[in-house]
Design a protein around this motif. Structure first.
Motif, PDB file in Angstrom:
ATOM      1  N   GLU A  85     -12.669  75.821  27.885  1.00 12.90           N
ATOM      2  CA  GLU A  85     -12.774  76.630  26.541  1.00 12.90           C
ATOM      3  C   GLU A  85     -13.117  75.836  25.453  1.00 12.90           C
ATOM      4  N   ARG A  86     -12.919  74.659  25.392  1.00  9.29           N
ATOM      5  CA  ARG A  86     -13.440  73.796  24.033  1.00  9.29           C
ATOM      6  C   ARG A  86     -14.875  73.795  23.866  1.00  9.29           C
ATOM      7  N   LYS A  87     -15.363  73.402  25.208  1.00 10.94           N
ATOM      8  CA  LYS A  87     -17.111  73.315  25.250  1.00 10.94           C
ATOM      9  C   LYS A  87     -17.620  74.922  24.898  1.00 10.94           C
ATOM     10  N   ALA A 120     -16.220  77.195  23.091  1.00  8.90           N
ATOM     11  CA  ALA A 120     -16.303  77.559  21.890  1.00  8.90           C
ATOM     12  C   ALA A 120     -17.281  76.812  20.869  1.00  8.90           C
ATOM     13  N   SER A 121     -17.574  75.567  21.237  1.00  5.89           N
ATOM     14  CA  SER A 121     -18.623  74.902  20.577  1.00  5.89           C
ATOM     15  C   SER A 121     -20.045  75.447  20.679  1.00  5.89           C
ATOM     16  N   TYR A 122     -20.269  75.753  21.744  1.00  2.00           N
ATOM     17  CA  TYR A 122     -21.523  76.544  21.890  1.00  2.00           C
ATOM     18  C   TYR A 122     -21.666  77.704  21.277  1.00  2.00           C
ATOM     19  N   TYR A 130     -11.712  72.768  35.037  1.00  4.05           N
ATOM     20  CA  TYR A 130     -10.674  72.325  33.960  1.00  4.05           C
ATOM     21  C   TYR A 130     -10.663  73.330  32.953  1.00  4.05           C
ATOM     22  N   SER A 133     -20.222  78.684  18.630  1.00  3.80           N
ATOM     23  CA  SER A 133     -20.216  78.574  16.986  1.00  3.80           C
ATOM     24  C   SER A 133     -21.722  78.311  16.834  1.00  3.80           C
ATOM     25  N   GLU A 140      -9.098  74.015  29.815  1.00  2.00           N
ATOM     26  CA  GLU A 140      -9.049  73.575  28.450  1.00  2.00           C
ATOM     27  C   GLU A 140     -10.247  73.066  28.181  1.00  2.00           C
ATOM     28  N   LEU A 141     -11.033  72.091  29.088  1.00  2.00           N
ATOM     29  CA  LEU A 141     -12.208  71.659  28.688  1.00  2.00           C
ATOM     30  C   LEU A 141     -13.469  72.646  28.670  1.00  2.00           C
TER      31      LEU A 141
END
Length: 197
Positions: free
Chosen positions: A175-177, A179-181, A170, A183, A172-173
Motif C-alpha cells: 500500500e505504501r509503495k 501510494a507513492s507511485y 506484505y 502520487s 502494508e509495504l
C-alpha cells in the motif's frame, strides 16, 4: 492510464528495451557494464518501469527517478563491508553520470530485510530471484546488455496495473509503495488481488 493493446511478448520486449534506453542514464550504465565487473548483475527496478511510466505520461524519461539500482549476487562475501566496497567501485565507474547508484548483493538481503522492513525474507539463490520478489508483479523487471528479464511479462507494466506479488505478501509495504507511485503517476491502477500471470 488506458490499458495497452496486448502485444506479442517478443515485440513488447523490444519496445521495453527501446523505452528504457531512451533514459540516457540507463543507456550510460549499460555502456559501462563491463567496467562494473559484477557477478550475476542486473540493472533493475524504478529506473526501468518508471521510465516507461514517464514516457506514457509525456514526461522526460529521467523524471522522478531518485536512484538507479544494481543487483549482483556474490555468496562468497556476505559482509556489509564487501557490499560497500562494490558500491564504491560502482560509484567510481558511474560517478561521472551525476546520479545516485544503489548496489545490493542479493546473496545477503535476507540478513537485513526483516530489520529494515519488518517482514521475513528467505535467502535468495540468484539476482533473478531478487527481481522475482519485488512487491508488484508489474515491476519485476531487469536488464543487462542483450537481455531482458521480466518473469511476469510486461503487459501489466504497460497497462499500469499495481497488484500484490504473492511471493512477497506484505500488504502494508504494498500500500505504501503503490501510494507513492500513484502520487507521481496518477494514471496507475491498483488491483488489490494479483491477477494470474
Amino acid at each position: 492510464m488506458e490499458a495497452a493493446e496486448p502485444i506479442h511478448p517478443g515485440d513488447l520486449n523490444a519496445r521495453f528495451l527501446r523505452d528504457v534506453l531512451s533514459n540516457r542514464h540507463n543507456r550510460a550504465i549499460l555502456d559501462r557494464w563491463n567496467a562494473l565487473a559484477l557477478p550475476d548483475a542486473w540493472l533493475v527496478a524504478g529506473c526501468l518501469f518508471q521510465t516507461v511510466w514517464n514516457l506514457q505520461a509525456g514526461h522526460v524519461p529521467e523524471s522522478n527517478i531518485k536512484d538507479y539500482d544494481l543487483f549482483y549476487f556474490d555468496p562468497s562475501d556476505l559482509s556489509e563491508t564487501g557490499e560497500l566496497r562494490v558500491q564504491a567501485h560502482a560509484d567510481e565507474v558511474l560517478g561521472v553520470l551525476g546520479i545516485t547508484i544503489e548496489v545490493a548483493n542479493q546473496a545477503r538481503v535476507h540478513l537485513w530485510y526483516e530489520s529494515h522492513f519488518g517482514q521475513p525474507y528467505a535467502p535468495l539463490r540468484s539476482s533473478r530471484e531478487g527481481i522475482d520478489r519485488f512487491l508488484m508483479p508489474s515491476t519485476c523487471v531487469g536488464i543487462r546488455p542483450g537481455e531482458v528479464y521480466a518473469p511476469n511479462g510486461l503487459q501489466r507494466l504497460y497497462d499500469g496495473i499495481l497488484s500484490p506479488n504473492p511471493l512477497t505478501p506484505y500488504p502494508e509495504l504494498f500500500e505504501r509503495k503503490a501510494a507513492s507511485y500513484r502520487s507521481r503517476w496518477p494514471g496507475l491502477r491498483i488491483r488489490p488481488h494479483p491477477a494470474p500471470c
